[in-house]
Design a protein around this motif. Structure first.
Motif, PDB file in Angstrom:
ATOM      1  N   GLY A   1     -42.141 -39.233  87.812  1.00 15.99           N
ATOM      2  CA  GLY A   1     -41.610 -40.393  87.114  1.00 15.99           C
ATOM      3  C   GLY A   1     -42.599 -41.551  87.047  1.00 15.99           C
ATOM      4  N   PHE A   2     -43.805 -41.351  87.592  1.00 19.97           N
ATOM      5  CA  PHE A   2     -44.833 -42.386  87.463  1.00 19.97           C
ATOM      6  C   PHE A   2     -45.244 -42.496  85.990  1.00 19.97           C
ATOM      7  CE2 PHE A   2     -46.986 -43.937  91.426  1.00 19.97           C
ATOM      8  CZ  PHE A   2     -46.006 -43.515  92.299  1.00 19.97           C
ATOM      9  N   THR A   3     -45.501 -43.718  85.544  1.00 18.01           N
ATOM     10  CA  THR A   3     -46.031 -43.888  84.188  1.00 18.01           C
ATOM     11  C   THR A   3     -47.418 -44.510  84.278  1.00 18.01           C
ATOM     12  OG1 THR A   3     -45.012 -46.053  84.016  1.00 18.01           O
ATOM     13  CG2 THR A   3     -43.738 -44.204  83.150  1.00 18.01           C
ATOM     14  N   LYS A   4     -48.105 -44.560  83.165  1.00 16.25           N
ATOM     15  CA  LYS A   4     -49.447 -45.136  83.064  1.00 16.25           C
ATOM     16  C   LYS A   4     -50.400 -44.555  84.106  1.00 16.25           C
ATOM     17  CE  LYS A   4     -47.949 -49.541  81.126  1.00 16.25           C
ATOM     18  NZ  LYS A   4     -47.975 -50.985  81.224  1.00 16.25           N
ATOM     19  N   LEU A   5     -50.291 -43.272  84.348  1.00 16.74           N
ATOM     20  CA  LEU A   5     -51.187 -42.643  85.318  1.00 16.74           C
ATOM     21  C   LEU A   5     -52.629 -42.662  84.814  1.00 16.74           C
ATOM     22  CD1 LEU A   5     -49.438 -39.418  86.641  1.00 16.74           C
ATOM     23  CD2 LEU A   5     -49.833 -41.563  87.816  1.00 16.74           C
ATOM     24  N   TYR A   6     -53.539 -42.882  85.718  1.00 12.59           N
ATOM     25  CA  TYR A   6     -54.949 -42.705  85.386  1.00 12.59           C
ATOM     26  C   TYR A   6     -55.655 -42.247  86.650  1.00 12.59           C
ATOM     27  CZ  TYR A   6     -56.086 -47.101  87.727  1.00 12.59           C
ATOM     28  OH  TYR A   6     -56.252 -48.091  88.647  1.00 12.59           O
ATOM     29  N   HIS A   7     -56.895 -41.820  86.503  1.00  8.58           N
ATOM     30  CA  HIS A   7     -57.641 -41.387  87.680  1.00  8.58           C
ATOM     31  C   HIS A   7     -59.105 -41.739  87.517  1.00  8.58           C
ATOM     32  CE1 HIS A   7     -58.358 -38.119  84.858  1.00  8.58           C
ATOM     33  NE2 HIS A   7     -59.524 -38.020  85.465  1.00  8.58           N
ATOM     34  N   GLU A   8     -59.789 -41.744  88.617  1.00 11.24           N
ATOM     35  CA  GLU A   8     -61.230 -41.966  88.612  1.00 11.24           C
ATOM     36  C   GLU A   8     -61.830 -40.884  89.479  1.00 11.24           C
ATOM     37  OE1 GLU A   8     -61.746 -45.836  90.262  1.00 11.24           O
ATOM     38  OE2 GLU A   8     -60.849 -46.844  88.546  1.00 11.24           O
ATOM     39  N   LEU A   9     -62.671 -40.072  88.899  1.00  5.24           N
ATOM     40  CA  LEU A   9     -63.273 -38.970  89.656  1.00  5.24           C
ATOM     41  C   LEU A   9     -64.760 -39.201  89.846  1.00  5.24           C
ATOM     42  CD1 LEU A   9     -61.961 -35.517  88.389  1.00  5.24           C
ATOM     43  CD2 LEU A   9     -61.680 -36.525  90.637  1.00  5.24           C
ATOM     44  N   GLU A  10     -65.200 -38.972  91.067  1.00  4.36           N
ATOM     45  CA  GLU A  10     -66.627 -39.000  91.352  1.00  4.36           C
ATOM     46  C   GLU A  10     -66.961 -37.760  92.156  1.00  4.36           C
ATOM     47  OE1 GLU A  10     -67.883 -42.857  93.048  1.00  4.36           O
ATOM     48  OE2 GLU A  10     -66.144 -43.703  92.024  1.00  4.36           O
ATOM     49  N   PHE A  11     -67.851 -36.944  91.642  1.00  2.22           N
ATOM     50  CA  PHE A  11     -68.321 -35.774  92.361  1.00  2.22           C
ATOM     51  C   PHE A  11     -69.635 -36.121  93.025  1.00  2.22           C
ATOM     52  CE2 PHE A  11     -65.642 -34.089  89.023  1.00  2.22           C
ATOM     53  CZ  PHE A  11     -64.924 -33.094  89.669  1.00  2.22           C
ATOM     54  N   PHE A  12     -69.739 -35.806  94.310  1.00  2.00           N
ATOM     55  CA  PHE A  12     -70.984 -36.101  95.024  1.00  2.00           C
ATOM     56  C   PHE A  12     -71.752 -34.820  95.313  1.00  2.00           C
ATOM     57  CE2 PHE A  12     -68.102 -39.572  95.903  1.00  2.00           C
ATOM     58  CZ  PHE A  12     -68.900 -40.667  95.640  1.00  2.00           C
ATOM     59  N   GLY A  13     -73.052 -34.905  95.270  1.00  2.00           N
ATOM     60  CA  GLY A  13     -73.895 -33.751  95.566  1.00  2.00           C
ATOM     61  C   GLY A  13     -75.342 -34.190  95.585  1.00  2.00           C
ATOM     62  N   ILE A  14     -76.234 -33.207  95.534  1.00  2.00           N
ATOM     63  CA  ILE A  14     -77.668 -33.495  95.535  1.00  2.00           C
ATOM     64  C   ILE A  14     -78.230 -33.138  94.153  1.00  2.00           C
ATOM     65  CG2 ILE A  14     -79.861 -33.052  96.705  1.00  2.00           C
ATOM     66  CD1 ILE A  14     -77.826 -34.189  98.606  1.00  2.00           C
ATOM     67  N   CYS A  15     -78.893 -34.101  93.514  1.00  2.00           N
ATOM     68  CA  CYS A  15     -79.418 -33.874  92.168  1.00  2.00           C
ATOM     69  C   CYS A  15     -80.634 -32.941  92.214  1.00  2.00           C
ATOM     70  CB  CYS A  15     -79.760 -35.209  91.508  1.00  2.00           C
ATOM     71  SG  CYS A  15     -81.320 -35.925  92.058  1.00  2.00           S
ATOM     72  N   PRO A  16     -80.981 -32.349  91.058  1.00  2.03           N
ATOM     73  CA  PRO A  16     -82.096 -31.378  91.046  1.00  2.03           C
ATOM     74  C   PRO A  16     -83.398 -31.973  91.613  1.00  2.03           C
ATOM     75  CG  PRO A  16     -80.964 -31.379  88.930  1.00  2.03           C
ATOM     76  CD  PRO A  16     -80.377 -32.486  89.743  1.00  2.03           C
ATOM     77  N   LYS A  17     -83.628 -33.252  91.323  1.00  2.00           N
ATOM     78  CA  LYS A  17     -84.869 -33.875  91.778  1.00  2.00           C
ATOM     79  C   LYS A  17     -84.914 -33.978  93.308  1.00  2.00           C
ATOM     80  CE  LYS A  17     -86.750 -38.026  90.975  1.00  2.00           C
ATOM     81  NZ  LYS A  17     -86.339 -39.361  90.490  1.00  2.00           N
TER      82      LYS A  17
END
Ligand SMILES: [Zn+2]
Ligand SMILES: [Zn+2]
Length: 141
Positions: free
Chosen positions: A123-139
């Motif tokens: 029953g929640f309205t106006k749902l939103y999310h913020e996703l951040e994936f962490f890892g090690i970049c190719p460099k």
């Protein structure tokens, strides 16, 4: 959806923020930028460098974060990025936990379906999310 500096300023005013030249320039700069910016990027941007100092930019960013107009990304102070939260413009990010490099995820967001299910179930309205994936970049790896 089209976004203008004017419409974001209206959001700021509705949230009780005072309209100042510095605020206007900051919002304009962030709106023009297509990727998140660091505090240094913003404070040293030609639009802002002559208008206000780094501390002012940081204070404005904090107020905008409090009002959910700006989102802060990243791991720590040194590698924090700021981006505007705009309706209809959604972006998740990949972040290198070594160098702090940040990259927008170039794929349709899989979470929207989950959001719809959650809205139906809770029953929640106006749902939103913020996703951040962490890892090690190719460099860094
Ligand atoms: Zn890295
Ligand atoms: Zn997403």
């Amino acid at each position: 959806m089209q976004h203008s500096t004017e419409s974001i300023i209206q959001r700021c005013r509705d949230a009780g923020l005072r309209r100042t030249k510095a605020l206007e320039l900051l919002l304009e700069t962030m709106l023009e930028s297509h990727s998140p910016m660091t505090l240094a990027d913003l404070a040293e941007h030609p639009n802002l460098a002559e208008q206000c100092d780094r501390a002012t930019v940081f204070r404005l960013l904090q107020r905008l974060m409090d009002k959910a107009i700006v989102r802060r990304l990243g791991l720590h102070e040194r590698a924090a990025y700021f981006t505007l939260l705009l309706e209809g413009r959604h972006q998740d990010f990949l972040i290198c936990s070594d160098c702090g490099k940040i990259e927008a995820i170039d794929a349709p967001c899989p979470v929207h379906k989950l959001e719809k299910e959650l809205a139906t179930k809770t029953g929640f309205t106006k749902l939103y999310h913020e996703l951040e994936f962490f890892g090690i970049c190719p460099k860094c790896s």
